[in-house]
Design an enzyme around this catalytic site. Structure first.
Site, PDB file in Angstrom:
ATOM      1  N   THR A   1      73.237   7.866 -20.272  1.00 11.97           N
ATOM      2  CA  THR A   1      73.329   6.793 -19.284  1.00 11.97           C
ATOM      3  C   THR A   1      73.560   5.445 -19.943  1.00 11.97           C
ATOM      4  OG1 THR A   1      71.998   5.554 -17.674  1.00 11.97           O
ATOM      5  CG2 THR A   1      70.779   6.733 -19.346  1.00 11.97           C
ATOM      6  N   ASP A   2      74.166   4.524 -19.187  1.00 18.24           N
ATOM      7  CA  ASP A   2      74.348   3.161 -19.706  1.00 18.24           C
ATOM      8  C   ASP A   2      73.006   2.443 -19.866  1.00 18.24           C
ATOM      9  OD1 ASP A   2      73.769   2.767 -17.001  1.00 18.24           O
ATOM     10  OD2 ASP A   2      75.533   1.528 -16.591  1.00 18.24           O
ATOM     11  N   GLU A   3      71.943   2.986 -19.235  1.00 14.07           N
ATOM     12  CA  GLU A   3      70.646   2.300 -19.312  1.00 14.07           C
ATOM     13  C   GLU A   3      70.083   2.268 -20.729  1.00 14.07           C
ATOM     14  OE1 GLU A   3      67.770   2.975 -16.288  1.00 14.07           O
ATOM     15  OE2 GLU A   3      69.273   3.256 -14.734  1.00 14.07           O
TER      16      GLU A   3
ATOM     17  N   TYR B   1      62.053   5.782 -18.525  1.00 13.02           N
ATOM     18  CA  TYR B   1      63.221   6.658 -18.319  1.00 13.02           C
ATOM     19  C   TYR B   1      64.293   6.392 -19.370  1.00 13.02           C
ATOM     20  CZ  TYR B   1      67.835   7.939 -16.589  1.00 13.02           C
ATOM     21  OH  TYR B   1      69.125   8.412 -16.508  1.00 13.02           O
TER      22      TYR B   1
ATOM     23  N   LYS C   1      65.839   8.730 -22.477  1.00 13.58           N
ATOM     24  CA  LYS C   1      67.256   9.087 -22.623  1.00 13.58           C
ATOM     25  C   LYS C   1      67.788   8.608 -23.974  1.00 13.58           C
ATOM     26  CE  LYS C   1      69.637  10.747 -19.905  1.00 13.58           C
ATOM     27  NZ  LYS C   1      69.930  12.197 -19.660  1.00 13.58           N
TER      28      LYS C   1
END
Ligand code: NAD
Ligand code: TDX
Length: 339
Positions: free
Chosen positions: A125-127, A153, A157
């Site tokens: 994810t870009d997060e 979260y 990741k």
């Protein structure tokens, strides 16, 4: 080709399986899913009878079960979608995020090593890049942007991503990673912004916007993400990270207002509620690498995608109404009851 897809009863994994079986009718897809609260077998109902598809209820942290399945199925490619995926839940209970997102990734890659150095793709994810300031629209996440996470979260990741790259360097496992922006589309679990607002608006319930609603997300129609992953597993360079996004930045409040407009509901339903802890301000992907190397471009505009998505929720009420009538009610009450 035989592909193991984890997390296929969830939003993106489910869309990927539908897309993949239609695009590659001669390939075999084996889906592993633990069926957590976020997994819905009804998402896979349209492919359950397909003879090239098999569903196996299995936890990706279950090493013995995963190894036995690899021995039996002998996959060529593994795509790991399975994860705990909701930021708000990670703030309430980080532990399961570390277990599934990090240990589960380790188990899946160990199985790839054990059964012949199998090609492995990690859906990230870009997060993992943290967030960008609202007053610097010139800044974007590239693959070189440092990892700088905000939530349990995104930290889980990011931990998984580092492990994937370590398995490539240390053991020579043939890996790739995709880091995508926010997805939307059919089968999106109603705890997430867009389906939650659609479901609440249809029920004339308050639309809970966190903080001032000015946080920006970069939205991509889920099928475009699926196509990007398909390209990466076929043509991506081993050991590489590919950012996936379509330059479609929008403020949360503007999305909620658009949903009201499309559904003919009054904006007076909008309710500003306490902000998310550590709330990331802005995500924005620079997709130049996947475009230049693999020729990927998003095909669905937001204007079309959001219309298709709303229509899907109108046409498939039984899918999401079943979800919001179950355990989800307790979650909703806990998260939004006194917010
Ligand atoms: P989701 O929560 O809708 O689905 C997750 C699926 O994984 C569910 O079917 C669940 O049952 C399954 N699962 C969870 N724990 C498991 C375990 N231990 N073993 C086996 N299966 C398990 O998530 P999603 O939105 O479809 O996200 C899929 C992947 O894409 C995740 O890795 C997520 O981090 C990533 N991602 C999501 C977005 C987004 O906007 N939704 C954007 C970028 C990346
Ligand atoms: O009720 C809400 N009100 C609200 O204002 C909810 C659920 C969300 N929001 C805001 C928070 C975010 O700024 O909307 C934005 C989007 O929220 P989510 O749908 O929870 O997505 P986000 O936190 O951006 O993370 C998503 O994109 C990246 C996915 O859930 C992740 O799995 C993915 O990695």
């Amino acid at each position: 080709m035989k592909v193991i897809v984890t997390g296929g009863a969830g939003f993106i994994g489910g869309n990927f399986i539908h897309y993949y079986l239609a695009a590659h009718p001669d390939d075999r897809v084996v889906c592993i899913d633990k069926l957590t609260y976020a997994g819905n077998l009804s998402t896979l109902a349209p492919v359950m009878e397909n003879e090239n598809f098999r569903f196996v209820k299995l936890d990706i942290c279950d090493r013995e079960g995963v190894f036995a399945l690899f021995e039996e199925e002998k996959p060529d490619v593994v795509i790991n979608f399975a994860a705990e995926s909701h930021v708000d839940r990670s703030i309430e209970n980080p532990e399961i995020f570390l277990r599934t997102n990090i240990i589960g990734t380790e188990v899946m890659m160990d199985a790839c090593r054990r059964f012949g150095n199998i090609r492995y793709h990690q859906v990230s994810t870009d997060e993992v890049y943290g967030d960008l300031p609202l007053d610097r629209p010139d800044l974007f996440f590239t693959e070189e942007t440092p990892i700088h996470t905000s939530s349990p979260y995104s930290s889980s990741k990011a931990g998984a991503d580092l492990l994937v790259l370590a398995y490539h360097r240390t053991y020579g496992l043939p890996v790739t990673i995709s880091r995508c922006s926010n997805n939307y589309g059919p089968y999106h679990f109603p705890e997430k912004l867009i389906p939650l607002m659609i479901a609440n608006a249809l029920a004339d319930k308050p639309l809970p916007v966190y903080g001032k609603g000015i946080n920006v997300r970069d939205w991509l129609y889920v099928e475009d993400h699926c196509k990007a992953i398909d390209l990466i597993i076929r043509k991506g360079r081993i050991g590489e990270v590919y950012n996936v996004g379509g330059h479609n930045e929008m403020r949360n409040i503007d999305i909620v207002k658009l949903i009201c407009k499309e559904l003919g509901k009054p904006e007076s339903l909008i309710t500003y509620v306490t902000d998310r802890k550590g709330h990331d301000m802005r995500y924005a992907i620079d997709p130049a690498k996947i475009h230049n190397e693999l020729g990927w471009l998003p095909e669905t505009t937001f204007a079309d995608g959001i219309k298709k998505t709303i229509q899907w929720y109108l046409d498939n009420k039984e899918w999401w109404q079943e979800i919001i009538s179950g355990e989800y009610r307790n979650y909703y009450e806990k998260m939004y009851g006194n917010r």
